[in-house]
Design a protein around this motif. Sequence first.
Motif, PDB file in Angstrom:
ATOM      1  N   UNK A  85       0.828  -1.195   0.000  1.00 18.51           N
ATOM      2  CA  UNK A  85       0.000   0.000   0.000  1.00 18.51           C
ATOM      3  C   UNK A  85       0.871   1.257   0.000  1.00 18.51           C
ATOM      4  N   UNK A  86       0.479   2.245  -0.791  1.00 19.94           N
ATOM      5  CA  UNK A  86       1.183   3.528  -0.827  1.00 19.94           C
ATOM      6  C   UNK A  86       0.615   4.435   0.260  1.00 19.94           C
ATOM      7  N   UNK A  87       1.436   4.947   1.172  1.00 21.70           N
ATOM      8  CA  UNK A  87       0.928   5.850   2.214  1.00 21.70           C
ATOM      9  C   UNK A  87       0.223   7.055   1.613  1.00 21.70           C
ATOM     10  N   UNK A  88      -0.881   7.469   2.246  1.00 18.93           N
ATOM     11  CA  UNK A  88      -1.662   8.620   1.802  1.00 18.93           C
ATOM     12  C   UNK A  88      -1.565   9.747   2.830  1.00 18.93           C
ATOM     13  N   UNK A  89      -1.476  10.989   2.372  1.00 21.65           N
ATOM     14  CA  UNK A  89      -1.299  12.102   3.321  1.00 21.65           C
ATOM     15  C   UNK A  89      -2.456  12.276   4.293  1.00 21.65           C
ATOM     16  N   UNK A  90      -3.690  11.843   3.916  1.00 20.43           N
ATOM     17  CA  UNK A  90      -4.814  12.024   4.822  1.00 20.43           C
ATOM     18  C   UNK A  90      -4.646  11.229   6.117  1.00 20.43           C
TER      19      UNK A  90
END
Length: 288
Positions: A85-90
């Motif tokens: 999974x690619x980390x998301x800023x939210x």
Amino acid sequence: MSEALREAAAQLQQAGVASPLVDARLLMAHVLDAEPTQLFLLGDDPAPSEVWPLVRRRVAREPLQHITGRAWFYGLPMLAEPGAFIPRPETELLVDWAVRMIRETGARRVLDLCTGPGTIALAVSSQFPDAQLSITAVDIDATALDLAGRNQAHLQDQGLVPGGVCFVQADLSDSGSIDALGFSEDYDVVLCNPPYVPEGPGAYEESVEPEVLADPHHAVFSGTDGMELMPHIVAAARAAVKPGGVVAIEHDDSTGPATLALLEDGFEAREQHYDLTERPRFVSARKI
């Protein structure tokens, strides 16, 4: 180089990339092994030819993070690659909340469920370099956990995290697997960014950005309503967190009330948290 950046941004914009100029600058900086801010000093220099194959990959909507091998999260240069999974800023909002809770309560034991590449666990760890903070991070996916371990080593080598996060493989949808973890109400804080996107006809896949579909399916989607895994997450959190300890769980825009409802039994001070655009982002509660 300035003209090349404009051309790259134009191609990315035509392809529907949400931040074409930013992405063009990041790709150029990646090729040059430079910081994006340094590109201003190189405006009259010729653009390296190596940038154009990368632009074509981004035009095809391959995630920027997979192209550069880096995903910035909470100020940390996390490793990124296909299969995790690619980390998301939210999700940084949940980390902000967790760091505040830990500082206010003096918490010492933290559990990160569905850790993926170690995103939340390592971000929290980075904020307590001198504290005796014990963090355990759990995920079902061996590939994600391998990247999580390499992320920890990578960030520790740079002095950005103190290390010491313990990564554990377990299937949280399996009650036997949860029992095997030996949770006994001894964690002060339990955090989770689980798969929560609804799938099926008319669901989120029809509007989601193509880059999201590059993530492993099981790390994004969770049944037709996005809630398939949530009861298991709450059960694991209930078993792990001590009385007076706190839990926070990220969720889909549409499932905040349903997630809060799962926390009615055994929890108090249940709260919905919103992002800066007033979208419901995560819920929290305190164990009775």
